[in-house]
Write a protein that holds these residues in place. Sequence first.
Motif, PDB file in Angstrom:
ATOM      1  N   ARG A  24      -0.372  -2.057  -3.821  1.00 17.58           N
ATOM      2  CA  ARG A  24      -1.651  -2.714  -3.537  1.00 17.58           C
ATOM      3  C   ARG A  24      -2.808  -1.945  -4.164  1.00 17.58           C
ATOM      4  O   ARG A  24      -3.731  -2.537  -4.756  1.00 17.58           O
ATOM      5  CB  ARG A  24      -1.864  -2.819  -2.029  1.00 17.58           C
ATOM      6  N   VAL A  25      -2.766  -0.622  -4.036  1.00 18.49           N
ATOM      7  CA  VAL A  25      -3.809   0.209  -4.637  1.00 18.49           C
ATOM      8  C   VAL A  25      -3.823   0.030  -6.147  1.00 18.49           C
ATOM      9  O   VAL A  25      -4.895  -0.075  -6.771  1.00 18.49           O
ATOM     10  CB  VAL A  25      -3.600   1.687  -4.265  1.00 18.49           C
ATOM     11  N   ARG A  26      -2.648  -0.032  -6.747  1.00 24.11           N
ATOM     12  CA  ARG A  26      -2.570  -0.211  -8.204  1.00 24.11           C
ATOM     13  C   ARG A  26      -3.118  -1.568  -8.619  1.00 24.11           C
ATOM     14  O   ARG A  26      -3.792  -1.682  -9.655  1.00 24.11           O
ATOM     15  CB  ARG A  26      -1.115  -0.061  -8.667  1.00 24.11           C
ATOM     16  N   ILE A  27      -2.835  -2.598  -7.832  1.00 20.06           N
ATOM     17  CA  ILE A  27      -3.386  -3.926  -8.106  1.00 20.06           C
ATOM     18  C   ILE A  27      -4.910  -3.860  -8.114  1.00 20.06           C
ATOM     19  O   ILE A  27      -5.568  -4.418  -9.009  1.00 20.06           O
ATOM     20  CB  ILE A  27      -2.882  -4.938  -7.062  1.00 20.06           C
TER      21      ILE A  27
ATOM     22  N   SER B 184       0.570 -11.446   2.719  1.00 19.81           N
ATOM     23  CA  SER B 184      -0.874 -11.382   2.960  1.00 19.81           C
ATOM     24  C   SER B 184      -1.576 -10.559   1.881  1.00 19.81           C
ATOM     25  O   SER B 184      -2.736 -10.821   1.543  1.00 19.81           O
ATOM     26  CB  SER B 184      -1.160 -10.799   4.350  1.00 19.81           C
ATOM     27  N   VAL B 185      -0.880  -9.554   1.337  1.00 21.27           N
ATOM     28  CA  VAL B 185      -1.433  -8.791   0.214  1.00 21.27           C
ATOM     29  C   VAL B 185      -1.538  -9.693  -1.012  1.00 21.27           C
ATOM     30  O   VAL B 185      -2.544  -9.692  -1.738  1.00 21.27           O
ATOM     31  CB  VAL B 185      -0.556  -7.560  -0.091  1.00 21.27           C
ATOM     32  N   ARG B 186      -0.490 -10.466  -1.247  1.00 19.96           N
ATOM     33  CA  ARG B 186      -0.527 -11.438  -2.356  1.00 19.96           C
ATOM     34  C   ARG B 186      -1.740 -12.348  -2.239  1.00 19.96           C
ATOM     35  O   ARG B 186      -2.473 -12.568  -3.222  1.00 19.96           O
ATOM     36  CB  ARG B 186       0.748 -12.285  -2.322  1.00 19.96           C
ATOM     37  N   ASP B 187      -1.969 -12.874  -1.040  1.00 19.84           N
ATOM     38  CA  ASP B 187      -3.059 -13.830  -0.846  1.00 19.84           C
ATOM     39  C   ASP B 187      -4.423 -13.164  -0.982  1.00 19.84           C
ATOM     40  O   ASP B 187      -5.358 -13.747  -1.547  1.00 19.84           O
ATOM     41  CB  ASP B 187      -2.930 -14.502   0.529  1.00 19.84           C
ATOM     42  N   ALA B 188      -4.531 -11.933  -0.487  1.00 24.39           N
ATOM     43  CA  ALA B 188      -5.819 -11.237  -0.527  1.00 24.39           C
ATOM     44  C   ALA B 188      -6.248 -10.923  -1.951  1.00 24.39           C
ATOM     45  O   ALA B 188      -7.443 -10.990  -2.279  1.00 24.39           O
ATOM     46  CB  ALA B 188      -5.748  -9.952   0.300  1.00 24.39           C
ATOM     47  N   TYR B 189      -5.278 -10.590  -2.808  1.00 26.16           N
ATOM     48  CA  TYR B 189      -5.615 -10.166  -4.169  1.00 26.16           C
ATOM     49  C   TYR B 189      -5.251 -11.205  -5.223  1.00 26.16           C
ATOM     50  O   TYR B 189      -5.452 -10.967  -6.416  1.00 26.16           O
ATOM     51  CB  TYR B 189      -4.942  -8.816  -4.473  1.00 26.16           C
ATOM     52  N   ARG B 190      -4.700 -12.335  -4.776  1.00 29.18           N
ATOM     53  CA  ARG B 190      -4.429 -13.480  -5.652  1.00 29.18           C
ATOM     54  C   ARG B 190      -3.559 -13.094  -6.846  1.00 29.18           C
ATOM     55  O   ARG B 190      -3.876 -13.397  -8.005  1.00 29.18           O
ATOM     56  CB  ARG B 190      -5.748 -14.110  -6.122  1.00 29.18           C
TER      57      ARG B 190
END
Length: 240
Positions: free
Chosen positions: A69-72, A110-116
């Motif tokens: 997530r941080v890398r995204i 939810s991470v997928r959705d938050a960062y699209r």
Amino acid sequence: MPRLPLLAFAALLLAAIFSPASAQAQAQFPSNGEHLIISGGVALRKWENLRAPGTQHDRWWGNFIRPARVRIQQIQKQNPNALITWMVYRNAYTMRSAEDQRDLIALVESVRDAYRVRLVWFNSGDQVISHINNGQNRSRTKIVSFEYYGHSNKYCFMFDYSSAIYGASKGYLHQRDLSKISSRAFAKGAFVKSWGCHTGESMSGEWRRVTGLPMIGAIGKTDYTDPVNVSLSPGSRWTN
């Protein structure tokens, strides 16, 4: 404190800037292409609790999710329109969900959705290879970065280490299978790094032989104690 001569200081500065350890922060990616991030699975606590204190892995389920997530976030800060595919080893999170009595699949999504970003669940090394070779209309969209977060040894990425079997892995990508990867899937100068343990001791060399690209990997162990800032364990070093 004594002052370094100007030339010596400049040499140290250049070494710091271009060392493999700082390559992630310094990497400049082509503007068009796919960033591919792989998250392996975490161990089950029932197995890890058999280990001596101080040698246990994955007390927290998100060891390999948080750094991805941080890398995204870092990639999107560099390029808000970046094409990012995040592949996550599903079996391990399904099993850990039952153990933790939490829906970890929904938390990952939810991470997928938050960062699209595009989330691709996978359950085998062959599925990773298939995405590398054929995903995202590969003839036109090349991979500009590839990063792996998870368990590994010198010969393979271990996606479910101590998940299905104590101290072993049923889901993995072994270096002997890297010959199935098409080097044409990658953009020229693509950035490649494994954040797992021991990759630089063998697998990095095989990756370079097959793809023509260096893979930054650790000689020794990596440390996920702080998953926001994955680091090297004492005595380890990066190589490519």
